[in-house]
Write a protein that holds these residues in place. Structure first.
Motif, mmCIF file in Angstrom:
data_model
loop_
_atom_site.group_PDB
_atom_site.id
_atom_site.type_symbol
_atom_site.label_atom_id
_atom_site.label_comp_id
_atom_site.label_asym_id
_atom_site.label_seq_id
_atom_site.Cartn_x
_atom_site.Cartn_y
_atom_site.Cartn_z
ATOM 1 N N CYS A 31 33.442 13.932 14.940
ATOM 2 C CA CYS A 31 34.826 13.445 15.004
ATOM 3 C C CYS A 31 35.274 12.909 13.651
ATOM 4 O O CYS A 31 36.397 13.185 13.193
ATOM 5 C CB CYS A 31 34.951 12.355 16.069
ATOM 6 S SG CYS A 31 34.915 12.952 17.764
ATOM 7 N N ALA A 32 34.394 12.146 13.001
ATOM 8 C CA ALA A 32 34.748 11.588 11.689
ATOM 9 C C ALA A 32 35.008 12.705 10.678
ATOM 10 O O ALA A 32 35.950 12.625 9.875
ATOM 11 C CB ALA A 32 33.625 10.672 11.203
ATOM 12 N N TYR A 33 34.192 13.733 10.729
ATOM 13 C CA TYR A 33 34.341 14.856 9.797
ATOM 14 C C TYR A 33 35.692 15.544 9.974
ATOM 15 O O TYR A 33 36.347 15.920 8.992
ATOM 16 C CB TYR A 33 33.201 15.847 10.020
ATOM 17 C CG TYR A 33 33.245 17.062 9.116
ATOM 18 C CD1 TYR A 33 32.735 17.005 7.822
ATOM 19 C CD2 TYR A 33 33.791 18.264 9.569
ATOM 20 C CE1 TYR A 33 32.771 18.122 6.995
ATOM 21 C CE2 TYR A 33 33.832 19.383 8.742
ATOM 22 C CZ TYR A 33 33.324 19.309 7.453
ATOM 23 O OH TYR A 33 33.376 20.410 6.630
ATOM 24 N N TYR A 34 36.097 15.695 11.238
ATOM 25 C CA TYR A 34 37.361 16.380 11.526
ATOM 26 C C TYR A 34 38.541 15.420 11.661
ATOM 27 O O TYR A 34 39.620 15.805 12.114
ATOM 28 C CB TYR A 34 37.221 17.220 12.802
ATOM 29 C CG TYR A 34 36.334 18.441 12.612
ATOM 30 C CD1 TYR A 34 36.752 19.495 11.810
ATOM 31 C CD2 TYR A 34 35.090 18.527 13.229
ATOM 32 C CE1 TYR A 34 35.941 20.607 11.627
ATOM 33 C CE2 TYR A 34 34.279 19.644 13.064
ATOM 34 C CZ TYR A 34 34.708 20.676 12.261
ATOM 35 O OH TYR A 34 33.900 21.794 12.076
ATOM 36 N N GLU A 35 38.309 14.166 11.281
ATOM 37 C CA GLU A 35 39.359 13.138 11.293
ATOM 38 C C GLU A 35 39.961 12.953 12.689
ATOM 39 O O GLU A 35 41.170 12.933 12.888
ATOM 40 C CB GLU A 35 40.455 13.471 10.260
ATOM 41 C CG GLU A 35 39.921 13.509 8.834
ATOM 42 C CD GLU A 35 41.002 13.790 7.809
ATOM 43 O OE1 GLU A 35 42.083 14.276 8.184
ATOM 44 O OE2 GLU A 35 40.761 13.522 6.608
ATOM 45 N N ILE A 36 39.062 12.825 13.655
ATOM 46 C CA ILE A 36 39.428 12.570 15.048
ATOM 47 C C ILE A 36 38.864 11.209 15.443
ATOM 48 O O ILE A 36 37.719 10.883 15.116
ATOM 49 C CB ILE A 36 38.842 13.662 15.982
ATOM 50 C CG1 ILE A 36 39.396 15.045 15.619
ATOM 51 C CG2 ILE A 36 39.114 13.344 17.453
ATOM 52 C CD1 ILE A 36 38.670 16.190 16.307
ATOM 53 N N ASP A 37 39.643 10.403 16.126
ATOM 54 C CA ASP A 37 39.134 9.128 16.641
ATOM 55 C C ASP A 37 38.104 9.394 17.730
ATOM 56 O O ASP A 37 38.248 10.332 18.529
ATOM 57 C CB ASP A 37 40.266 8.283 17.217
ATOM 58 C CG ASP A 37 41.164 7.684 16.149
ATOM 59 O OD1 ASP A 37 40.737 7.625 14.978
ATOM 60 O OD2 ASP A 37 42.297 7.287 16.483
ATOM 61 N N CYS A 38 37.081 8.557 17.785
ATOM 62 C CA CYS A 38 36.059 8.686 18.841
ATOM 63 C C CYS A 38 35.924 7.355 19.564
ATOM 64 O O CYS A 38 35.748 6.302 18.943
ATOM 65 C CB CYS A 38 34.717 9.102 18.244
ATOM 66 S SG CYS A 38 33.472 9.484 19.499
ATOM 67 N N ILE A 39 35.998 7.410 20.885
ATOM 68 C CA ILE A 39 35.901 6.217 21.723
ATOM 69 C C ILE A 39 34.637 6.313 22.578
ATOM 70 O O ILE A 39 34.465 7.267 23.344
ATOM 71 C CB ILE A 39 37.140 6.067 22.645
ATOM 72 C CG1 ILE A 39 38.427 6.102 21.821
ATOM 73 C CG2 ILE A 39 37.023 4.788 23.453
ATOM 74 C CD1 ILE A 39 38.562 4.992 20.805
ATOM 75 N N GLY A 40 33.747 5.328 22.434
ATOM 76 C CA GLY A 40 32.554 5.281 23.262
ATOM 77 C C GLY A 40 32.864 4.654 24.611
ATOM 78 O O GLY A 40 33.570 3.639 24.689
ATOM 79 N N ILE A 41 32.353 5.272 25.663
ATOM 80 C CA ILE A 41 32.553 4.779 27.032
ATOM 81 C C ILE A 41 31.202 4.294 27.552
ATOM 82 O O ILE A 41 30.263 5.084 27.672
ATOM 83 C CB ILE A 41 33.113 5.884 27.941
ATOM 84 C CG1 ILE A 41 34.446 6.411 27.380
ATOM 85 C CG2 ILE A 41 33.281 5.381 29.376
ATOM 86 C CD1 ILE A 41 34.869 7.739 27.968
ATOM 87 N N TYR A 42 31.080 3.018 27.811
ATOM 88 C CA TYR A 42 29.810 2.445 28.246
ATOM 89 C C TYR A 42 29.608 2.634 29.756
ATOM 90 O O TYR A 42 30.539 2.587 30.535
ATOM 91 C CB TYR A 42 29.764 0.953 27.910
ATOM 92 C CG TYR A 42 29.591 0.686 26.429
ATOM 93 C CD1 TYR A 42 28.316 0.552 25.873
ATOM 94 C CD2 TYR A 42 30.686 0.587 25.586
ATOM 95 C CE1 TYR A 42 28.145 0.316 24.510
ATOM 96 C CE2 TYR A 42 30.540 0.350 24.226
ATOM 97 C CZ TYR A 42 29.258 0.223 23.692
ATOM 98 O OH TYR A 42 29.103 0.001 22.343
ATOM 99 N N ARG A 43 28.339 2.901 30.133
ATOM 100 C CA ARG A 43 27.924 3.004 31.539
ATOM 101 C C ARG A 43 28.586 4.157 32.285
ATOM 102 O O ARG A 43 28.898 4.062 33.463
ATOM 103 C CB ARG A 43 28.176 1.680 32.267
ATOM 104 C CG ARG A 43 27.345 0.517 31.716
ATOM 105 C CD ARG A 43 27.624 -0.789 32.425
ATOM 106 N NE ARG A 43 28.987 -1.230 32.190
ATOM 107 C CZ ARG A 43 29.908 -1.294 33.144
ATOM 108 N NH1 ARG A 43 29.626 -0.955 34.393
ATOM 109 N NH2 ARG A 43 31.129 -1.707 32.846
ATOM 110 N N GLY A 44 28.810 5.254 31.591
ATOM 111 C CA GLY A 44 29.238 6.483 32.240
ATOM 112 C C GLY A 44 30.559 6.375 32.971
ATOM 113 O O GLY A 44 31.489 5.687 32.536
#
Length: 328
Positions: A31-44
């Protein structure tokens, strides 16, 4: 067709497997390489319903490629099984500005993704993370290679004791519906017999093998038993059955359990996870959805979720043939 993706959510679901952290890392860095935001979702899915989200950057995933488990954690969600629960999940995604989702897990995770996509037409791509290697459309799943090495190492240690005390060891490994771990680790560790869920004749063949071993003067043996093998007996009942039929054996049972899920991922799993993580980001950018990213003939491929979770893969008859030859 290239689709403009601005913000991707990533999560792990179901049972953990070594290499999940490496896959998360690859997604975030992709995502960083393609300049896209990435959001982590905890506990599925449960964390998605409870809005347990955090923005991730390349710095967020430093020094995790070598760690087992999943730093995003995992949980099974009864609420996501309901339509109301999936609606909550969708609302949270939209409110967070997330326009696509990457899920890392097994068939249960992908089944949930299918339902979610059908109801909300939300772009979802999967990465196969399960030690059982029981997903169609990919030669290997993340965590499988590490689990195999863990099992073989454990059996090697058990064999030392079996040989020293002239004992028969029954070693139970994971594999409720698939015998890949049992079959491959059994061949790799030189087991005398292997019982797997895909076969019904395992006990009869095992008894013949043990009888032949006794006649040849063999005093110690290793039998690898997948937890889902079809004899109808648990491993302790199986040991008792053998003891009644062949009282000459000193029999012991070892259940490897959850040590198979843990530990540092192997190099193979780290590389596989990295390739599939980047592949998942690029699949979403191409406009793909409702697919799993896998590896076939060393190439990264995509396959529909429906195909990935459909039915059971056949056993490897070549491995069975090799086992029969090498235990003579």
């Amino acid at each position: 067709m290239t689709k403009e993706i601005k913000r991707i959510g990533v999560m792990t679901s179901g049972g953990d497997s070594p290499g999940m952290n490496a896959a998360i890392r690859a997604v975030v860095r992709g995502c960083a390489y393609y300049e896209i935001d990435c959001i982590g979702i905890y506990r599925g899915y449960q964390g998605l319903i409870e809005n347990d989200l955090e923005q991730l950057t390349a710095r967020s995933v430093k020094n995790i490629i070598n760690r087992g488990g999943t730093f995003l954690k995992s949980a099974r969600s009864k609420e996501f099984i309901t339509k109301e629960g999936r609606q909550k999940a969708y609302d949270n995604l939209k409110n967070a500005g997330i326009d696509s989702l990457i899920v890392i897990g097994g068939d249960g995770t992908f089944t949930g993704a299918i339902l979610f996509n059908e109801e909300h037409n939300f772009p979802v791509v999967g990465i196969p993370g399960t030690i059982d290697n029981d997903i169609n459309g990919t030669d290997y799943t993340i965590g499988y290679d590490t689990a195999l090495n863990t099992v073989v190492d454990a059996i090697d240690k058990i064999r030392d004791t079996a040989s020293s005390h002239d004992r028969l060891f029954l070693v139970e490994v994971m594999g409720r519906d698939a015998g890949d771990i049992a079959m491959n680790s059994g061949v790799g560790a030189g087991a005398e017999e292997i019982l797997i869920p895909e076969e019904d004749e395992g006990v009869e063949r095992m008894m013949r093998s043990l009888e032949n071993s006794q006649k040849s003067g063999k005093t110690s043996s290793i039998i690898v038993v997948a937890e889902g093998e079809k004899s109808g007996k648990n491993i302790f009942e199986l040991a008792e059955f053998i003891g009644e039929k062949m009282p000459g054996y000193d029999i012991r049972v070892s259940v490897l359990g959850h040590i198979q899920r843990g530990g540092k991922p192997s190099c193979f799993d780290r590389v596989l996870a990295s390739r599939l993580g980047v592949g998942a980001v690029e699949a979403l950018m191409r406009g793909e959805s409702n697919v799993m990213i896998g590896i076939t003939d060393k190439k990264v491929t995509s396959v529909d979720f429906e195909v990935a979770i459909k039915g059971q893969r056949p056993i490897d008859n070549e491995l069975r043939r090799v086992l029969n030859i090498t235990t003579v």
